[in-house]
Each structure stands twice: as structure tokens, then as C-alpha cells.
Design an enzyme around this catalytic site. Structure first.
Site, PDB file in Angstrom:
ATOM      1  N   GLY A   1      38.555  38.526   5.075  1.00  0.00           N
ATOM      2  CA  GLY A   1      38.208  39.864   4.594  1.00  0.00           C
ATOM      3  C   GLY A   1      37.188  40.512   5.519  1.00  0.00           C
ATOM      4  O   GLY A   1      36.503  39.838   6.292  1.00  0.00           O
TER       5      GLY A   1
ATOM      6  N   VAL B   1      35.075  31.100  -3.282  1.00  0.00           N
ATOM      7  CA  VAL B   1      35.622  30.706  -4.586  1.00  0.00           C
ATOM      8  C   VAL B   1      35.730  29.194  -4.762  1.00  0.00           C
ATOM      9  O   VAL B   1      36.021  28.725  -5.865  1.00  0.00           O
ATOM     10  CB  VAL B   1      37.014  31.337  -4.843  1.00  0.00           C
ATOM     11  CG1 VAL B   1      36.910  32.841  -4.981  1.00  0.00           C
ATOM     12  CG2 VAL B   1      38.016  30.925  -3.765  1.00  0.00           C
TER      13      VAL B   1
ATOM     14  N   THR C   1      40.629  26.313  -1.047  1.00  0.00           N
ATOM     15  CA  THR C   1      40.544  27.682  -1.547  1.00  0.00           C
ATOM     16  C   THR C   1      41.590  27.925  -2.627  1.00  0.00           C
ATOM     17  O   THR C   1      41.298  28.514  -3.679  1.00  0.00           O
ATOM     18  CB  THR C   1      40.727  28.690  -0.403  1.00  0.00           C
ATOM     19  OG1 THR C   1      39.710  28.460   0.588  1.00  0.00           O
ATOM     20  CG2 THR C   1      40.632  30.124  -0.896  1.00  0.00           C
TER      21      THR C   1
ATOM     22  N   ASN D   1      38.139  27.140 -10.453  1.00  0.00           N
ATOM     23  CA  ASN D   1      36.893  27.862 -10.765  1.00  0.00           C
ATOM     24  C   ASN D   1      37.159  29.185 -11.474  1.00  0.00           C
ATOM     25  O   ASN D   1      36.452  29.551 -12.420  1.00  0.00           O
ATOM     26  CB  ASN D   1      36.081  28.083  -9.489  1.00  0.00           C
ATOM     27  CG  ASN D   1      35.452  26.806  -8.970  1.00  0.00           C
ATOM     28  OD1 ASN D   1      35.099  25.911  -9.743  1.00  0.00           O
ATOM     29  ND2 ASN D   1      35.321  26.691  -7.660  1.00  0.00           N
TER      30      ASN D   1
ATOM     31  N   TYR E   1      49.155  25.882   2.914  1.00  0.00           N
ATOM     32  CA  TYR E   1      49.289  27.158   2.189  1.00  0.00           C
ATOM     33  C   TYR E   1      50.360  27.058   1.111  1.00  0.00           C
ATOM     34  O   TYR E   1      50.118  27.381  -0.061  1.00  0.00           O
ATOM     35  CB  TYR E   1      49.618  28.273   3.176  1.00  0.00           C
ATOM     36  CG  TYR E   1      49.703  29.650   2.559  1.00  0.00           C
ATOM     37  CD1 TYR E   1      48.555  30.277   2.070  1.00  0.00           C
ATOM     38  CD2 TYR E   1      50.908  30.328   2.483  1.00  0.00           C
ATOM     39  CE1 TYR E   1      48.619  31.544   1.510  1.00  0.00           C
ATOM     40  CE2 TYR E   1      50.977  31.598   1.932  1.00  0.00           C
ATOM     41  CZ  TYR E   1      49.837  32.202   1.449  1.00  0.00           C
ATOM     42  OH  TYR E   1      49.905  33.476   0.892  1.00  0.00           O
TER      43      TYR E   1
ATOM     44  N   THR F   1      54.179  41.682   2.837  1.00  0.00           N
ATOM     45  CA  THR F   1      53.564  42.974   2.542  1.00  0.00           C
ATOM     46  C   THR F   1      52.838  43.469   3.788  1.00  0.00           C
ATOM     47  O   THR F   1      52.243  42.689   4.523  1.00  0.00           O
ATOM     48  CB  THR F   1      52.580  42.840   1.372  1.00  0.00           C
ATOM     49  OG1 THR F   1      53.275  42.306   0.233  1.00  0.00           O
ATOM     50  CG2 THR F   1      51.987  44.180   0.990  1.00  0.00           C
TER      51      THR F   1
ATOM     52  N   ARG G   1      50.753  38.088  11.709  1.00  0.00           N
ATOM     53  CA  ARG G   1      51.897  38.504  10.892  1.00  0.00           C
ATOM     54  C   ARG G   1      52.815  39.383  11.727  1.00  0.00           C
ATOM     55  O   ARG G   1      52.383  40.097  12.623  1.00  0.00           O
ATOM     56  CB  ARG G   1      51.427  39.261   9.648  1.00  0.00           C
ATOM     57  CG  ARG G   1      50.546  38.423   8.739  1.00  0.00           C
ATOM     58  CD  ARG G   1      50.288  39.141   7.440  1.00  0.00           C
ATOM     59  NE  ARG G   1      49.015  38.730   6.867  1.00  0.00           N
ATOM     60  CZ  ARG G   1      48.634  39.007   5.636  1.00  0.00           C
ATOM     61  NH1 ARG G   1      49.424  39.677   4.838  1.00  0.00           N
ATOM     62  NH2 ARG G   1      47.461  38.613   5.177  1.00  0.00           N
TER      63      ARG G   1
END
Length: 313
Positions: free
Chosen positions: A37, A58, A91, A98, A144, A174, A185
Site C-alpha cells: 500500500g 494484520v 498475512t 486476528n 498466496y 482487477t 501484473r
């Protein structure tokens, strides 16, 4: 007004979701550790009085009083999730634990952003939600793929065992503004290479297929899923059912950018799916949702975004 937590809120999809939720009049907490991010994605939201940004990973617990949780946190492109595969699994799995724990404590509804990668290299085409997938559990992409599959398992078990109100969506390819320029990507790769006049890299012979969904369509589907009756928990496919070969996409982008880039071929990466197209009949039935932005329109907006990014550099 609801108080909504978005994990991975500074990412490509997360930032669009935060913007949309604020536009609907909600209070939004954006949680991100900034691995993929970027603050640039949310800086235009910083002065909104009901927008809060928290730097947090997270994989460690987070506590807040919220009504809804969108769990998006996870690197989603091969370049990033293969960089630290153990961290990627943590993650997906620990992040799910969590956030589900938080949802259980505060009785929040929680949505898991899963992926079409749970289908692996599919033996069923197009992919329906009832298909269990064809995933290599020990391959370079499995951090993943299997991480997301395990997260779905956790969501279902928290729902069955603890009554947590859950939603599961499976996101297909997307694209749109705020994609990371070097995320590996295919859409961002091709656009940036074309705008720079560099060779466009096609892996394999380019006959492998993908279905490309514009980010605005995805956000509409996500929020409809969250708002849907609690009886419908998913999983549900969110993607564009129009299928294109990678070669067709490259040629279209070269044409739209007026580029003189050459198409060059490299070996196909390990475990790269040969086909990817969603069956969205369930989303149409339960959410009255289908994508509205056609590929050319979405590419035009995305190309304009990357043109501006390259100018600033």
C-alpha cells in the site's frame, strides 16, 4: 453512519473502497503496513473528518469498535507475494484469525477478499464457486493460493463454530488507477512498457486467457455483498466474464497508446494458470450485480493514470 475497518486500505483496491465508503457517509479506519500500500493512494482522503489511518500489520491483533470489516490485507501480485512467501502466508492466515477474532468480539460483519487463485490452474471453465480448484500446494505461487484457501476455511469455521457474520468474495483480475507501477501484473506491465516504448514481455505464446475487471465494478460488487442478507455468505465470484488472450490484451494496449513497442516472448512462469474466467451467475442472482465497464473504457482511464504517473517521475 457505520464505522468500517478496511485492512489493506492504502492499497490499490483498498483505497478505492475507502473512498467509496466515505462517499456513502460512513466513518472509515484504514489499516495498512505499507508493504504494497502507499500513502499516495489515500493522501486525498486525509482531510476527511471521518477518515482515520493506522499503520498496522494484520499479523498482530488490532482492537477497535467497528460495525463492519473488509479484510483486504495481503500482497496480491506474484512479484510481491513471492518476495517473502512466509510473510504472505502469515498475512493471509494470521490476518484472517486476528480480524475474525475482532469481528467475534465486537459482533461485526466481516468480508474476506479472497481470490480466483483458489481455483489454481482450473480443470473447469468458466470457474464456478462449487469447483474446488487445482492448486499446487508446494509451488512458488502456493504461498498466496493456499494462504487464501486457508483464510476461506477459517472464515467458514468461525461462522459455523462461533456464529460470526461473514462474507466471502473471490476477486478475479482487477485493474485501474492506483495500480502499483512495478507490481508485475499484466495490465500495469503492458501499459507502462508501452508508454515507455519498451519491449512488451509476453510469457509463453500469449494464448493463456484472463478476464479483466475494472476496479469500480469490483467496489460495487464488494459493497453489495456486504449489504446483502446475512443468509448469503458466499463464496461468490466477482469478475468480468469477457475473456481475452494475453496476446490480444498486449495488442490492444499497443494500439491504444500508439506505442512502437515490440512484443517479445519469455518462458511461462511455473504454475501460471492457462485459463481464467468467472461464472458470475451467482452474483447476478444474489446481488443483482454484473460488471458495466468494458475493457477499452477501463484501459483508457488506466492509461491516463499511468501517463500522469510517468510525467511526475
Amino acid at each position: 453512519m457505520k464505522r468500517i475497518l478496511v485492512t489493506g486500505g492504502a492499497g490499490f483496491i483498498g483505497s478505492h473502497l475507502c473512498e467509496h465508503l466515505l462517499g456513502q457517509g460512513h466513518e472509515v479506519i484504514c489499516l495498512d503496513n505499507y508493504f504494497t500500500g502507499r500513502k499516495a493512494n489515500i493522501v486525498h482522503l486525509m482531510d476527511r473528518p471521518y477518515f482515520e489511518v493506522v499503520r498496522h500489520d494484520v499479523t498482530t491483533p488490532y482492537y477497535a469498535e467497528v460495525d463492519e470489516i473488509y479484510n483486504l490485507a495481503c500482497p496480491a501480485s506474484p512479484v510481491h507475494y513471492q518476495y517473502n512467501p512466509i510473510k504472505t502466508v502469515k498475512t493471509s492466515v494470521m490476518g484472517a484469525i486476528n480480524m475474525l477474532g475482532l469481528a467475534k468480539r465486537v459482533k461485526a460483519k466481516i468480508l474476506q477478499a479472497s481470490t480466483s487463485e483458489v481455483y489454481g490452474d482450473p480443470a473447469v471453465h468458466p470457474q464456478v464457486e462449487g469447483y474446488w480448484g487445482n492448486v499446487n500446494p508446494i509451488g512458488i505461487r502456493s504461498c498466496y493460493d493456499e494462504g487464501k484457501r486457508c483464510a476461506e476455511t477459517l472464515f467458514m469455521d468461525y461462522h459455523r463454530q462461533n456464529g460470526v457474520r461473514i462474507k466471502i468474495i473471490r476477486i478475479f483480475n482487477t485493474y485501474g488507477p492506483r495500480m502499483f507501477m512495478n507490481d508485475g501484473r499484466v495490465v500495469s506491465n503492458f501499459i507502462v512498457q508501452a508508454l515507455k516504448g519498451e519491449d512488451i514481455t509476453i510469457y509463453g505464446d500469449g494464448s493463456q486467457t484472463r478476464s479483466f475487471q475494472y476496479v469500480d465494478d469490483l467496489i460495487a460488487g464488494m459493497t453489495r455483498m456486504m449489504a446483502a442478507d446475512d443468509v448469503f455468505i458466499g463464496p461468490v465470484n466477482l469478475g468480468n466474464p469477457h475473456e481475452f488472450t494475453i496476446l490480444e490484451l498486449a495488442e490492444k494496449i499497443v494500439d491504444m497508446t500508439g506505442s512502437r513497442s515490440r512484443l517479445i516472448r519469455k518462458p511461462l512462469p511455473s504454475d501460471d494458470p492457462t485459463q481464467r474466467r468467472p461464472d458470475i451467475s451467482l452474483a447476478q442472482k444474489e446481488l443483482a450485480w454484473k460488471p458495466r465497464v468494458q475493457l477499452e473504457e477501463g484501459l483508457r482511464k488506466t492509461i491516463a493514470y499511468f501517463e500522469e504517473q510517468l510525467k511526475q517521475r
